[in-house]
Design a protein around this motif. Sequence first.
Motif, PDB file in Angstrom:
ATOM      1  N   LYS A   1       0.931  -1.376   0.005  1.00  0.00           N
ATOM      2  CA  LYS A   1      -0.133  -0.010  -0.169  1.00  0.00           C
ATOM      3  C   LYS A   1       0.974   0.926   0.259  1.00  0.00           C
ATOM      4  O   LYS A   1       0.961   2.207  -0.370  1.00  0.00           O
ATOM      5  N   ALA A   2       1.763   1.644   0.651  1.00  0.00           N
ATOM      6  CA  ALA A   2       2.748   2.473   0.955  1.00  0.00           C
ATOM      7  C   ALA A   2       3.110   1.995  -0.030  1.00  0.00           C
ATOM      8  O   ALA A   2       3.056   3.404  -0.713  1.00  0.00           O
TER       9      ALA A   2
ATOM     10  N   VAL B   1      -6.858 -17.186   2.562  1.00  0.00           N
ATOM     11  CA  VAL B   1      -7.305 -15.213   1.859  1.00  0.00           C
ATOM     12  C   VAL B   1      -6.325 -14.469   2.953  1.00  0.00           C
ATOM     13  O   VAL B   1      -5.442 -13.624   2.291  1.00  0.00           O
ATOM     14  N   LEU B   2      -5.768 -14.782   4.228  1.00  0.00           N
ATOM     15  CA  LEU B   2      -4.693 -13.942   5.234  1.00  0.00           C
ATOM     16  C   LEU B   2      -3.508 -14.158   4.191  1.00  0.00           C
ATOM     17  O   LEU B   2      -2.653 -12.885   4.326  1.00  0.00           O
ATOM     18  N   ALA B   3      -2.826 -14.645   2.961  1.00  0.00           N
ATOM     19  CA  ALA B   3      -2.459 -15.090   2.327  1.00  0.00           C
ATOM     20  C   ALA B   3      -2.107 -13.696   1.449  1.00  0.00           C
ATOM     21  O   ALA B   3      -0.977 -13.477   0.662  1.00  0.00           O
ATOM     22  N   GLY B   4      -3.265 -13.753   0.679  1.00  0.00           N
ATOM     23  CA  GLY B   4      -3.563 -12.721   0.061  1.00  0.00           C
ATOM     24  C   GLY B   4      -3.551 -11.123   0.316  1.00  0.00           C
ATOM     25  O   GLY B   4      -3.310 -10.822  -0.351  1.00  0.00           O
TER      26      GLY B   4
ATOM     27  N   HIS C   1      -0.776  -9.615  -1.486  1.00  0.00           N
ATOM     28  CA  HIS C   1      -0.896  -8.057  -2.548  1.00  0.00           C
ATOM     29  C   HIS C   1      -1.865  -6.856  -1.429  1.00  0.00           C
ATOM     30  O   HIS C   1      -2.134  -6.165  -2.409  1.00  0.00           O
ATOM     31  N   GLY C   2      -2.336  -7.264  -0.009  1.00  0.00           N
ATOM     32  CA  GLY C   2      -2.184  -6.108   0.412  1.00  0.00           C
ATOM     33  C   GLY C   2      -4.007  -5.835  -0.165  1.00  0.00           C
ATOM     34  O   GLY C   2      -4.947  -5.001  -0.211  1.00  0.00           O
TER      35      GLY C   2
ATOM     36  N   ARG D   1      -5.569  -0.336   7.553  1.00  0.00           N
ATOM     37  CA  ARG D   1      -3.593  -0.074   7.193  1.00  0.00           C
ATOM     38  C   ARG D   1      -3.852  -1.119   6.434  1.00  0.00           C
ATOM     39  O   ARG D   1      -2.330  -1.750   5.296  1.00  0.00           O
ATOM     40  N   CYS D   2      -3.827  -2.766   6.353  1.00  0.00           N
ATOM     41  CA  CYS D   2      -2.973  -3.639   5.223  1.00  0.00           C
ATOM     42  C   CYS D   2      -4.010  -3.476   3.879  1.00  0.00           C
ATOM     43  O   CYS D   2      -3.687  -4.831   3.141  1.00  0.00           O
ATOM     44  N   PHE D   3      -5.099  -2.773   3.799  1.00  0.00           N
ATOM     45  CA  PHE D   3      -5.796  -3.497   2.380  1.00  0.00           C
ATOM     46  C   PHE D   3      -5.537  -1.760   1.461  1.00  0.00           C
ATOM     47  O   PHE D   3      -5.374  -0.625   1.948  1.00  0.00           O
TER      48      PHE D   3
END
Length: 493
Positions: free
Chosen positions: A44-45, A342-345, A349-350, A381-383
């Motif tokens: 994302k950053a 899903v958590l790995a995605g 990839h965020g 934060r994570c997407f």
Amino acid sequence: MTQTTTRWLFGDQLGPHFLDAPDQRVVIIESRAVFRRKAFHRAKAHLVLSAMRHRAVELGDRCQYVVADTYAEGLAQVDGPLSVCGPTSHAADEFVRSMDRVTVAEPRGFASDRDQFRRWADGRGQKRLLMEDFYRDARRRLDVLMDGDEPVGGRWNLDADNREPPPASGVLDVAEPWWPAEDEIDQQVRADLDAMEQDGMKFVGRDGPRRFAATRDEALHVLRGFLEGRLAQFGPYEDAMLSGDPWMAHSLLSAPLNLGLLDPMEVVHRVEKAHAAGDVPLQSAEGFIRQLIGWRDYVWHLYWYLPRDYRSRNHLAARRKLPAWFAELDADAVEAACLKDVLAGVRDHGWVHHIPRLMVLGSYALQRGWSPAEVLDWFHRCFVDGYDWVMLANVIGMSQFADGGVMATKPYTSGGAYVNRMSDYCGGCRYSPKIRVGEKACPFTAGYWWFLSRNSERLQGNFRLAQPLKGLQRLADLDAVIDQEDRRGSTAP
């Protein structure tokens, strides 16, 4: 002599529709303090910095690009009066309005303005602010998929046609998404982020390759590829999940839309045109348009309309902290196939699409009783497409039911049967969606009954939960389920 007013662009205001004239002077400020305050996903950053720097290069000499520790320090390097389109967060809005030399224009990048939403919401009186009602109002007002005063095809909402499970083959027959190619700007961004980490700045997740559009030209390529090779299959399978295919027929446009690279109405008109030409079935066109002028606009306006204490609501008194494996995206610690994938995605990839967000990540957090405020912060934060306005109502209301029903008529959680029906995860999982006690007990199936048991008094009177709550009383092994899930707690399943 009157000084020229410079347009200040935030990092989510990067499209041409945020300028008043093609030759308008611009300032973009890259604030490092933003990344110090929260441990954002590294991808994302990367995306945000890449988009800001690409935009500065496109604008050329008209743009003053400032790298500073804070916005205040950056503004000290900018002369003269400034104007800015309404920012997308409460904090940024208060900040720009506190400065005398900054003129704040109306927000842009949405299909409806705040006055329109306020008139609609205030006119509801004591009725619920249902998204479906807002969406129909927007369809009429914007004349989208309308045949005179009636919806095209005679139905407003074709959601009932868009709930197909994934194909039995495990493969969705759609064109691969159009992927952007990284350039020297991306290389420099990655090097700068490496340096920030070496200086002690924290990020989560993995960075690269960049999967989301960082320029308007890239966003238009993604849109074109979606319309031509993916949208037709989007509708029927928009709620389905496939292991190993995080993208399926989804558009991948949420990130560039939320960066301001595309205006939602230009996307809507392109989708309408594709349907009118016979290239896209109505169920797919309507389903996607509903996400844009319905859901996206709806959560944006709720962000500004709801009271400021909305984010602190906790109707179900959920106070457990996010466990480290979840907070740090440690998918390798998880054995449950759906949650692991899903958590790995998110880690890689965020991004995952809306059903894994709601019915895997959000549902699991709800069942475990994790703090809604911490879950909100995590999603923000994570997407790559996550902003405060995006996640507030989606998480506090829709996902965690922390508002007690303002946003949704029931908590959105389920046992493993839903995941089994809408995905291919359960076949190869060590857990069985049909078992709730023992070594093969599905953490979602057991967790569902554990959640209902813990919250039965708070959920009494919810008509949509009347049958499950009755069923709770008939479970002969309820005590065993409760004991098992109390012991499991927040350990990785």
